[in-house]
Design a protein around this motif. Structure first.
Motif, short mmCIF file in Angstrom:
data_model
loop_
_atom_site.label_atom_id
_atom_site.label_comp_id
_atom_site.label_asym_id
_atom_site.label_seq_id
_atom_site.Cartn_x
_atom_site.Cartn_y
_atom_site.Cartn_z
N GLN A 54 0.82 -1.20 0.00
CA GLN A 54 0.00 0.00 0.00
C GLN A 54 0.86 1.26 0.00
OE1 GLN A 54 -3.59 -0.33 -0.02
NE2 GLN A 54 -2.82 -2.36 -0.53
N THR A 55 1.97 1.21 0.74
CA THR A 55 2.87 2.35 0.85
C THR A 55 4.30 1.83 0.76
OG1 THR A 55 1.33 3.47 2.34
CG2 THR A 55 3.58 4.31 2.29
N GLY A 136 -5.59 3.98 6.56
CA GLY A 136 -4.75 2.83 6.29
C GLY A 136 -5.06 1.65 7.19
#
Length: 142
Positions: A54-55, A136
């Motif tokens: 995701q990151t 998140g």
């Protein structure tokens, strides 16, 4: 019966073992392995997760992992300070955290407790002040 020093030492050692859950009766908490270290990919492999990134930044790398029907976030950090600041902010939204050196897993209480048997670490719990979720942290109840 007169107690001698060796008998007192043995009794003291037995008491310490009983208090720390290291006895042989099996009533203590399950053994927790030494806390895992390494990259996000290494930790994910240890946890048998195919990470959905995701990151991917210099300071934090974050992925979604699945365990059965549950999802959890696995994140690694460049610094201990960055990790602690992230956890302190995220904990305001509730949730359950398994914390290792420069990594954290966030998810349902049962999921992170189960992960602890594989990755080691320390369990922490967030505090919920409202009804929202941390950015998140989708799909993670508190």
């Amino acid at each position: 019966m007169r107690l001698t020093r060796p008998m007192l030492a043995l009794a003291g050692a037995s008491a310490v073992l009983a208090l720390t859950g290291c006895g042989s009766d099996g009533d203590g908490e399950a053994a927790v392995p030494e806390t895992a270290t390494g990259s996000l990919e290494h930790l994910a492999a240890e946890a048998r997760c195919a990470p959905n990134m995701q990151t991917d930044a210099d300071t934090i790398r974050q992925a979604i992992c699945e365990k059965g029907d549950e999802k959890y976030v696995l994140a690694t950090f460049a610094t201990d300070r960055g990790q602690r600041e992230w956890i302190n902010t995220a904990k305001d939204y509730g949730g359950h955290y398994l914390v290792g050196r420069k990594w954290v897993a966030v998810g349902h209480e049962d999921v992170v407790a189960d992960l602890r048997g594989t990755l080691g670490g320390i369990l922490e719990r967030g505090t919920r002040h409202g009804g929202g979720h941390a950015p998140g942290h989708e799909g993670h109840g508190g």
